[in-house]
Design a protein around this motif. Structure first.
Motif, mmCIF file in Angstrom:
data_model
loop_
_atom_site.group_PDB
_atom_site.id
_atom_site.type_symbol
_atom_site.label_atom_id
_atom_site.label_comp_id
_atom_site.label_asym_id
_atom_site.label_seq_id
_atom_site.Cartn_x
_atom_site.Cartn_y
_atom_site.Cartn_z
ATOM 1 N N ALA A 147 2.397 -11.021 9.901
ATOM 2 C CA ALA A 147 2.503 -10.357 8.599
ATOM 3 C C ALA A 147 1.317 -9.428 8.359
ATOM 4 C CB ALA A 147 2.599 -11.400 7.483
ATOM 5 N N PHE A 148 0.123 -9.870 8.738
ATOM 6 C CA PHE A 148 -1.092 -9.059 8.573
ATOM 7 C C PHE A 148 -0.991 -7.777 9.405
ATOM 8 C CE2 PHE A 148 -5.359 -7.917 10.100
ATOM 9 C CZ PHE A 148 -5.987 -7.654 8.888
ATOM 10 N N LEU A 149 -0.553 -7.903 10.658
ATOM 11 C CA LEU A 149 -0.404 -6.738 11.532
ATOM 12 C C LEU A 149 0.652 -5.778 11.000
ATOM 13 C CD1 LEU A 149 -0.541 -8.592 14.971
ATOM 14 C CD2 LEU A 149 -2.318 -7.095 14.031
ATOM 15 N N CYS A 150 1.717 -6.338 10.441
ATOM 16 C CA CYS A 150 2.804 -5.513 9.902
ATOM 17 C C CYS A 150 2.331 -4.716 8.687
ATOM 18 C CB CYS A 150 3.992 -6.395 9.533
ATOM 19 S SG CYS A 150 5.474 -5.459 9.061
ATOM 20 N N ILE A 151 1.493 -5.311 7.854
ATOM 21 C CA ILE A 151 0.929 -4.593 6.708
ATOM 22 C C ILE A 151 0.099 -3.406 7.202
ATOM 23 C CG2 ILE A 151 -0.696 -4.731 4.781
ATOM 24 C CD1 ILE A 151 0.165 -7.674 4.452
ATOM 25 N N GLY A 152 -0.737 -3.654 8.217
ATOM 26 C CA GLY A 152 -1.531 -2.573 8.789
ATOM 27 C C GLY A 152 -0.662 -1.472 9.364
ATOM 28 N N ALA A 153 0.415 -1.855 10.074
ATOM 29 C CA ALA A 153 1.324 -0.868 10.661
ATOM 30 C C ALA A 153 2.053 -0.084 9.574
ATOM 31 C CB ALA A 153 2.328 -1.570 11.570
ATOM 32 N N SER A 154 2.378 -0.749 8.466
ATOM 33 C CA SER A 154 3.084 -0.068 7.376
ATOM 34 C C SER A 154 2.218 1.018 6.746
ATOM 35 C CB SER A 154 3.513 -1.074 6.305
ATOM 36 O OG SER A 154 2.418 -1.523 5.533
ATOM 37 N N LEU A 155 0.923 0.803 6.709
ATOM 38 C CA LEU A 155 0.011 1.790 6.136
ATOM 39 C C LEU A 155 -0.301 2.910 7.126
ATOM 40 C CD1 LEU A 155 -2.505 -0.624 4.364
ATOM 41 C CD2 LEU A 155 -0.640 0.661 3.307
ATOM 42 N N GLY A 156 -0.292 2.591 8.422
ATOM 43 C CA GLY A 156 -0.609 3.576 9.451
ATOM 44 C C GLY A 156 0.622 4.279 9.974
ATOM 45 N N MET A 157 1.306 3.658 10.943
ATOM 46 C CA MET A 157 2.477 4.268 11.563
ATOM 47 C C MET A 157 3.591 4.518 10.557
ATOM 48 S SD MET A 157 5.110 2.671 14.368
ATOM 49 C CE MET A 157 5.902 1.671 13.111
ATOM 50 N N ILE A 365 9.092 -1.242 2.130
ATOM 51 C CA ILE A 365 9.839 -2.499 1.959
ATOM 52 C C ILE A 365 9.310 -3.552 2.932
ATOM 53 C CG2 ILE A 365 12.111 -3.594 2.045
ATOM 54 C CD1 ILE A 365 11.848 -1.588 -0.236
ATOM 55 N N TYR A 366 9.065 -3.139 4.188
ATOM 56 C CA TYR A 366 8.526 -4.060 5.193
ATOM 57 C C TYR A 366 7.156 -4.602 4.751
ATOM 58 C CZ TYR A 366 11.952 -2.096 8.520
ATOM 59 O OH TYR A 366 13.091 -1.704 9.160
ATOM 60 N N GLY A 367 6.274 -3.670 4.401
ATOM 61 C CA GLY A 367 4.924 -4.071 4.028
ATOM 62 C C GLY A 367 4.900 -4.952 2.795
ATOM 63 N N LYS A 368 5.727 -4.630 1.814
ATOM 64 C CA LYS A 368 5.792 -5.414 0.577
ATOM 65 C C LYS A 368 6.224 -6.850 0.875
ATOM 66 C CE LYS A 368 8.127 -5.613 -3.902
ATOM 67 N NZ LYS A 368 9.177 -4.985 -4.753
ATOM 68 N N LYS A 378 2.219 -11.187 -6.865
ATOM 69 C CA LYS A 378 1.306 -10.473 -7.754
ATOM 70 C C LYS A 378 0.559 -9.348 -7.041
ATOM 71 C CE LYS A 378 0.496 -14.490 -10.742
ATOM 72 N NZ LYS A 378 -0.516 -15.460 -11.246
ATOM 73 N N TRP A 379 0.322 -9.531 -5.744
ATOM 74 C CA TRP A 379 -0.423 -8.535 -4.981
ATOM 75 C C TRP A 379 0.428 -7.329 -4.589
ATOM 76 C CZ3 TRP A 379 -5.600 -8.353 -4.051
ATOM 77 C CH2 TRP A 379 -6.328 -9.506 -4.370
ATOM 78 N N CYS A 380 1.742 -7.422 -4.773
ATOM 79 C CA CYS A 380 2.636 -6.344 -4.348
ATOM 80 C C CYS A 380 2.372 -5.048 -5.124
ATOM 81 C CB CYS A 380 4.092 -6.759 -4.511
ATOM 82 S SG CYS A 380 4.597 -8.036 -3.333
ATOM 83 N N LYS A 381 2.027 -5.154 -6.394
ATOM 84 C CA LYS A 381 1.734 -3.954 -7.185
ATOM 85 C C LYS A 381 0.478 -3.266 -6.665
ATOM 86 C CE LYS A 381 2.920 -3.787 -11.422
ATOM 87 N NZ LYS A 381 3.062 -3.964 -12.897
ATOM 88 N N CYS A 382 -0.521 -4.045 -6.311
ATOM 89 C CA CYS A 382 -1.751 -3.490 -5.741
ATOM 90 C C CYS A 382 -1.445 -2.793 -4.417
ATOM 91 C CB CYS A 382 -2.774 -4.603 -5.546
ATOM 92 S SG CYS A 382 -4.339 -4.040 -4.833
ATOM 93 N N TYR A 383 -0.619 -3.430 -3.585
ATOM 94 C CA TYR A 383 -0.209 -2.839 -2.314
ATOM 95 C C TYR A 383 0.527 -1.522 -2.550
ATOM 96 C CZ TYR A 383 2.665 -2.074 1.843
ATOM 97 O OH TYR A 383 3.299 -1.514 2.921
ATOM 98 N N PHE A 384 1.369 -1.475 -3.583
ATOM 99 C CA PHE A 384 2.129 -0.272 -3.903
ATOM 100 C C PHE A 384 1.191 0.911 -4.183
ATOM 101 C CE2 PHE A 384 3.988 2.463 -7.241
ATOM 102 C CZ PHE A 384 5.076 2.966 -6.546
ATOM 103 N N TYR A 385 0.152 0.691 -4.988
ATOM 104 C CA TYR A 385 -0.775 1.758 -5.335
ATOM 105 C C TYR A 385 -1.559 2.223 -4.105
ATOM 106 C CZ TYR A 385 0.220 0.667 -10.219
ATOM 107 O OH TYR A 385 0.847 0.474 -11.414
ATOM 108 N N ILE A 386 -1.968 1.277 -3.259
ATOM 109 C CA ILE A 386 -2.673 1.644 -2.022
ATOM 110 C C ILE A 386 -1.758 2.443 -1.113
ATOM 111 C CG2 ILE A 386 -3.740 0.731 0.088
ATOM 112 C CD1 ILE A 386 -4.683 -1.664 -1.578
ATOM 113 N N PHE A 387 -0.521 2.007 -0.995
ATOM 114 C CA PHE A 387 0.464 2.660 -0.135
ATOM 115 C C PHE A 387 0.699 4.098 -0.579
ATOM 116 C CE2 PHE A 387 4.659 3.642 1.550
ATOM 117 C CZ PHE A 387 4.654 3.034 2.796
ATOM 118 N N ILE A 388 0.872 4.296 -1.873
ATOM 119 C CA ILE A 388 1.134 5.630 -2.409
ATOM 120 C C ILE A 388 -0.082 6.538 -2.234
ATOM 121 C CG2 ILE A 388 1.611 6.923 -4.528
ATOM 122 C CD1 ILE A 388 4.012 5.444 -3.229
ATOM 123 N N LEU A 389 -1.273 6.004 -2.447
ATOM 124 C CA LEU A 389 -2.491 6.791 -2.255
ATOM 125 C C LEU A 389 -2.614 7.260 -0.811
ATOM 126 C CD1 LEU A 389 -5.240 7.888 -3.209
ATOM 127 C CD2 LEU A 389 -6.220 5.634 -2.684
#
Length: 430
Positions: A147-157, A365-368, A378-389
């Protein structure tokens, strides 16, 4: 940076990883007796009982295609040819065919271990990875690592690399400033993905087939403009895949291995077979059996790699763009501009932007899902803002590091997923 490149070339995407992907695909091809796509295409015409908790299999197919049909189908193919030669396309085909079997296996397990929630069905890969490695500490740790690696991949690739490629194409082809593309794509991603999977599926169910058909038609016209070169192109693809220079030269096997590495690496980058990510979307469908869901997943890999990537490769090689430029972005641009002039560059830019935005939306969707599993909702909203930035940042930044880091995360994600498939192989049936 040099350390990551060395890891990718020698370990993560070296011989061991090539063998792992190949062995897994061959194992399931033998185990499932190499059944054909006929059953998968036949499934399209079946009626499915959709409900509030599920979406149609066709909608999940277009949603996953929206995620995989990105810059990997255009720019990454040019990159594979630039670094691996025309022979990389042969190994991309092999990767696609074996990837179909691997994708069947992971989506079969995803469906089998899915659970019903208030919002729908969840069949994320964490469940079968945890099952494969033990339901206690070891399994939980490996699932969380995935899951951690997938979050990183969602932000990068899945985000920065896609938007960066789209903005670069628009800047080169039609002189649209990078920041303008960044703002526009960011707004589209918010609209596409911000309201969840069902909203995304409602958009991709008509958008992806339309843009895919137009893109394929454009490639066919480019190929037809110099169709006499097609036999020569196929000869190059096969001969360079088994280059005699690679066998008798001073660097025995290096040319062939390089073609294999780039063919498989870019094939996986495009279709994501073996990464386990498509499971997150696919198991929200209204399919009635794991087998049926696996067949729909196979179609996604077939359309993405065997059809779309091949069209791009043939257009580049027939036009001779690979002999004019060694830049993956320029190759496709040259191929289309030779036939359509300035309109070709404009069409290609729009197609890449649509593919990129749909890919980024799906990867959100994957990263969320991974953030929700690893931390909590609760952390999904924070992830959303980082993702959009980062979506905007990706448009204006130099992302050579992002591409290399994405390849690294892809390979690392594939390891626990492929090992889980091998451990649970006896649960997967035809």
């Amino acid at each position: 940076m040099e350390g990551i490149i060395w890891l990718n070339e020698n370990i993560i995407w070296g011989v061991p990883m090539l063998l792992l992907f190949t062995f897994t695909g061959l194992l399931f091809m033998v185990k499932l007796k190499g059944f054909t796509l006929f059953h998968g295409f036949k499934s399209i015409f079946r009626k499915h009982n959709n409900n509030e908790k599920s979406i149609s299999p066709f909608a999940t197919l277009t949603a996953t295609l929206g995620t995989t049909l990105g810059t990997g189908n255009v720019i990454a193919i040019g990159t594979a040819i630039a670094f691996g030669g025309a022979g990389a396309i042969f190994w991309m085909w092999i990767s696609g065919l074996l990837g179909m079997m691997t994708c069947y296996a992971e989506n079969y397990l995803g469906y089998k271990y899915r659970v019903a929630t208030d919002k729908g069905f969840e069949g994320v890969p964490f469940r079968y990875i945890k099952k494969a490695f033990g339901d206690k500490k070891a399994g939980s740790l490996i699932a969380k690592l995935f899951a951690f690696l997938c979050i990183g991949a969602s932000l990068g690739m899945g985000n920065m690399a896609q938007i960066n490629s789209a903005s670069a194409v628009l800047d080169r082809s039609v002189n649209v400033p990078l920041w303008t593309t960044g703002i526009f794509c960011t707004i589209l991603v918010v609209y596409f993905a911000g309201k969840g999977l069902k909203h995304l599926a409602n958009i991709t169910i008509w958008l992806i087939p339309m843009i895919s058909v137009l893109y394929i038609a454009g490639c066919i016209i480019v190929i037809a403009s110099d169709v006499n070169k097609l036999p020569e192109v196929f000869y190059r693809i096969v001969s360079e895949a088994f280059s005699s220079e690679a066998i008798v030269g001073g660097t025995a096997g290096s040319v062939m291995l390089n073609a294999m590495m780039w063919g498989v690496k870019r094939g996986v980058f495009s279709n994501e077979a073996g990464l386990g990510t498509s499971v997150i979307i696919n198991t929200g469908s209204s399919c009635e059996t794991p087998h049926e869901q696996g067949m729909w997943a196979m179609l996604q890999v077939f359309i993405d790699t065997i059809v779309m990537c091949t069209m791009t490769a043939l257009a580049i090689l027939v036009s001779g763009a690979d002999k004019i430029s060694s830049d993956g972005i320029n190759m496709a641009d040259i191929a289309f501009s030779n036939v359509f002039g300035n309109y070709g560059a404009l069409f290609l830019s729009i197609a890449i932007m649509v593919f990129a935005v749909s890919t980024v939306s799906g990867w959100y969707i994957y990263g969320k899902s991974c953030v929700s599993y690893l931390l909590n909702e609760k952390w999904c909203k924070c992830y959303f803002y980082i993702f959009i930035l980062l979506c905007f940042v990706g448009a204006i930044a130099k992302t050579e590091f992002v591409w290399e880091f994405s390849d690294l995360l892809n390979g690392l994600m594939a390891i626990p997923n492929l090992l889980a498939l091998l451990i649970l192989r006896n649960e997967i049936k035809k």
